[in-house]
Design an enzyme around this catalytic site. Structure first.
Site, PDB file in Angstrom:
ATOM      1  N   SER A   1       8.094   8.298   6.008  1.00 29.39           N
ATOM      2  CA  SER A   1       8.100   7.001   6.705  1.00 29.39           C
ATOM      3  C   SER A   1       7.749   5.829   5.795  1.00 29.39           C
ATOM      4  O   SER A   1       7.523   4.725   6.281  1.00 29.39           O
ATOM      5  CB  SER A   1       7.150   7.038   7.909  1.00 29.39           C
ATOM      6  OG  SER A   1       5.878   7.472   7.517  1.00 29.39           O
TER       7      SER A   1
ATOM      8  N   THR B   1       6.652   0.378   4.683  1.00 35.71           N
ATOM      9  CA  THR B   1       7.173   1.332   5.677  1.00 35.71           C
ATOM     10  C   THR B   1       8.694   1.339   5.683  1.00 35.71           C
ATOM     11  O   THR B   1       9.333   0.354   5.306  1.00 35.71           O
ATOM     12  CB  THR B   1       6.661   0.953   7.092  1.00 35.71           C
ATOM     13  OG1 THR B   1       7.040   1.974   8.019  1.00 35.71           O
ATOM     14  CG2 THR B   1       7.224  -0.368   7.577  1.00 35.71           C
TER      15      THR B   1
ATOM     16  N   GLY C   1       5.750  -1.028  15.842  1.00 31.98           N
ATOM     17  CA  GLY C   1       5.667  -2.435  15.462  1.00 31.98           C
ATOM     18  C   GLY C   1       5.898  -3.404  16.601  1.00 31.98           C
ATOM     19  O   GLY C   1       5.257  -4.460  16.675  1.00 31.98           O
TER      20      GLY C   1
ATOM     21  N   ARG D   1      16.664  -4.243  12.381  1.00 31.60           N
ATOM     22  CA  ARG D   1      15.374  -4.296  13.098  1.00 31.60           C
ATOM     23  C   ARG D   1      14.230  -4.448  12.084  1.00 31.60           C
ATOM     24  O   ARG D   1      14.168  -3.751  11.084  1.00 31.60           O
ATOM     25  CB  ARG D   1      15.186  -3.009  13.902  1.00 31.60           C
ATOM     26  CG  ARG D   1      13.835  -2.904  14.657  1.00 31.60           C
ATOM     27  CD  ARG D   1      12.796  -2.148  13.865  1.00 31.60           C
ATOM     28  NE  ARG D   1      11.594  -1.852  14.655  1.00 31.60           N
ATOM     29  CZ  ARG D   1      10.468  -1.394  14.143  1.00 31.60           C
ATOM     30  NH1 ARG D   1      10.365  -1.175  12.853  1.00 31.60           N
ATOM     31  NH2 ARG D   1       9.427  -1.135  14.905  1.00 31.60           N
ATOM     32  N   VAL D   2      13.361  -5.381  12.355  1.00 29.67           N
ATOM     33  CA  VAL D   2      12.178  -5.565  11.508  1.00 29.67           C
ATOM     34  C   VAL D   2      10.942  -5.310  12.366  1.00 29.67           C
ATOM     35  O   VAL D   2      10.867  -5.776  13.506  1.00 29.67           O
ATOM     36  CB  VAL D   2      12.149  -7.002  10.931  1.00 29.67           C
ATOM     37  CG1 VAL D   2      10.832  -7.275  10.217  1.00 29.67           C
ATOM     38  CG2 VAL D   2      13.326  -7.217   9.979  1.00 29.67           C
ATOM     39  N   GLY D   3      10.007  -4.565  11.819  1.00 31.89           N
ATOM     40  CA  GLY D   3       8.781  -4.258  12.554  1.00 31.89           C
ATOM     41  C   GLY D   3       7.657  -5.213  12.205  1.00 31.89           C
ATOM     42  O   GLY D   3       7.865  -6.310  11.678  1.00 31.89           O
ATOM     43  N   ASP D   4       6.453  -4.769  12.495  1.00 21.75           N
ATOM     44  CA  ASP D   4       5.272  -5.606  12.268  1.00 21.75           C
ATOM     45  C   ASP D   4       4.854  -5.678  10.804  1.00 21.75           C
ATOM     46  O   ASP D   4       4.216  -6.652  10.385  1.00 21.75           O
ATOM     47  CB  ASP D   4       4.087  -5.055  13.078  1.00 21.75           C
ATOM     48  CG  ASP D   4       3.747  -3.621  12.668  1.00 21.75           C
ATOM     49  OD1 ASP D   4       4.685  -2.791  12.595  1.00 21.75           O
ATOM     50  OD2 ASP D   4       2.564  -3.338  12.410  1.00 21.75           O
TER      51      ASP D   4
ATOM     52  N   THR E   1       3.340   3.830   8.679  1.00 22.34           N
ATOM     53  CA  THR E   1       3.201   2.793   7.675  1.00 22.34           C
ATOM     54  C   THR E   1       1.995   3.110   6.830  1.00 22.34           C
ATOM     55  O   THR E   1       0.982   3.529   7.369  1.00 22.34           O
ATOM     56  CB  THR E   1       2.921   1.456   8.413  1.00 22.34           C
ATOM     57  OG1 THR E   1       3.968   1.232   9.328  1.00 22.34           O
ATOM     58  CG2 THR E   1       2.774   0.299   7.449  1.00 22.34           C
TER      59      THR E   1
ATOM     60  N   THR F   1      -0.765   0.304  11.965  1.00 22.06           N
ATOM     61  CA  THR F   1       0.278   1.309  11.864  1.00 22.06           C
ATOM     62  C   THR F   1       0.655   1.697  13.288  1.00 22.06           C
ATOM     63  O   THR F   1      -0.170   1.612  14.195  1.00 22.06           O
ATOM     64  CB  THR F   1      -0.175   2.533  11.049  1.00 22.06           C
ATOM     65  OG1 THR F   1       0.902   3.471  10.966  1.00 22.06           O
ATOM     66  CG2 THR F   1      -1.381   3.218  11.667  1.00 22.06           C
ATOM     67  N   GLY F   2       1.894   2.097  13.471  1.00 27.23           N
ATOM     68  CA  GLY F   2       2.332   2.454  14.819  1.00 27.23           C
ATOM     69  C   GLY F   2       3.579   1.679  15.198  1.00 27.23           C
ATOM     70  O   GLY F   2       4.316   1.193  14.337  1.00 27.23           O
TER      71      GLY F   2
END
Ligand code: GLY
Length: 337
Positions: free
Chosen positions: A84, A206, A242, A216-219, A188, A239-240
């Site tokens: 990941s 990550t 986003g 798609r973009v996460g946190d 992450t 982490t988790g």
């Protein structure tokens, strides 16, 4: 996969990823973490953070800055074959690992990030270069890749992508009834360093949510969401899932909680409880936080049972469990009788 089955697959993946197991009870970390005045301290997410912490400590001991330590630690995870983080991370719905990373330096309150970048071996270094070599904070997609190439960063457009994607897809189908967010399928590395002088730096890297829609973009690359560093107060990172972090600027909230006087563990827990009070998912958020304050006190909390985080000082290096929040907390605080 045709469009309809891809849509169903994505929907199923996100629902399954959001449905994590709930943890009941608290670890003892809240009490025992009030121990350290032994800066430097390095904290990171998951057990795979431990070797990264140890390299970060070594970097400090060799005369590097907190920022150097963050970069070196995270680079280790990016090239470790992690599923990941880095180019070995799980692919998106088009079969390509698309990577997000950010870095933040307390002194000067500077930050850099890259999002949706492809083929770059060390996105954390790309993020640092954005911070140091450009007037910008964030570069995305092809622009981020172009910039990384201009800076001479190593790239690798893995010819095996298709094969890896098919293998990954097969595994997803086999495990489709048994998914939770964990360090295998979605996570992450977030790593924070406070050096002996009290200067703080942090970073995240990550491949994000596996099977995500391309783009798609996460946190993780969003300053204040996946990571926030305030050199006066402390730092926090996530982490988790986003989507459940970035709607709440959650790492910023954890740091603000510490500014109000909360311990790092309490600051993480209160940020999660605040989100859970208003979010339709309640505690079923799949999010976890680490935090450290200016004194080098540290802590962690998550909606998952026993979220593991790694902590390293010159005296010890170990994996601990964050405070697990349960459904029992959902109604706590706010609008009581
Ligand atoms: N926390 C990483 C992501 O959701 O992309």
């Amino acid at each position: 996969m045709n469009n309809s089955s891809r849509r169903n697959f994505l929907l199923h993946t996100s629902i399954a990823a959001a449905t994590t197991s709930l943890g009941i009870g608290c670890s003892t970390t809240y009490r025992t973490n009030q121990i350290t005045n032994h800066r430097p301290v390095i904290i990171s997410t998951w057990s795979f953070g431990k070797p990264a912490n140890e390299l970060a400590l070594q970097t400090l001991q060799d005369g590097g800055s907190a920022l150097d330590a963050v970069e070196q630690g995270i680079r280790l995870v990016e090239s470790s074959g992690n599923s990941s983080v880095g180019l070995s991370g799980n692919p998106n719905a088009a079969g390509v690992p698309q990577l997000d990373a950010c870095i933040m330096n307390g002194p000067g309150h500077r930050a850099g990030s890259v999002a949706g970048i492809e083929g770059v071996v060390h996105p954390i270094t790309a993020a640092r270069l954005v911070m140091e070599k450009t007037p910008h904070v964030m570069l995305v997609g092809r622009g981020a890749r172009w910039f990384s190439e201009q800076q001479g960063l190593k790239t690798n457009d893995n010819a095996e992508d298709k094969k890896r994607y098919e293998a990954w897809l097969k595994k997803q189908k086999q495990n489709s009834l048994n998914k939770e967010i964990n360090s295998d399928n979605h996570d992450t590395v977030t790593l924070i360093v406070i050096d002996k002088n009290g200067d703080i730096a942090g970073g995240c890297s990550t491949s994000g949510l596996s099977g995500k829609i391309p783009g798609r973009v996460g946190d993780s690359p969003i300053i204040g969401s996946g990571l926030y560093v305030d050199n006066e107060v402390g730092a926090a990172g996530a982490t988790g899932l986003g989507e459940n972090v970035m709607r709440y600027c959650a790492s910023y909230q954890v740091v603000e909680n510490m500014r109000q006087g909360m311990s790092p563990t309490k600051a993480c827990a209160e940020a999660i409880k605040r989100i859970a009070r208003i979010d339709p998912l309640g505690m079923n958020l799949g999010i976890n936080f680490i935090a450290i304050n200016k004194r080098g006190e540290f802590g962690a909390a998550g909606t998952q049972a026993n979220f593991p985080y790694s902590i390293t000082t010159k005296d010890f290096s170990e994996v601990r469990k964050g405070q697990a929040l349960s459904a029992a907390y959902q109604k706590e605080g706010g609008n009581e009788k």
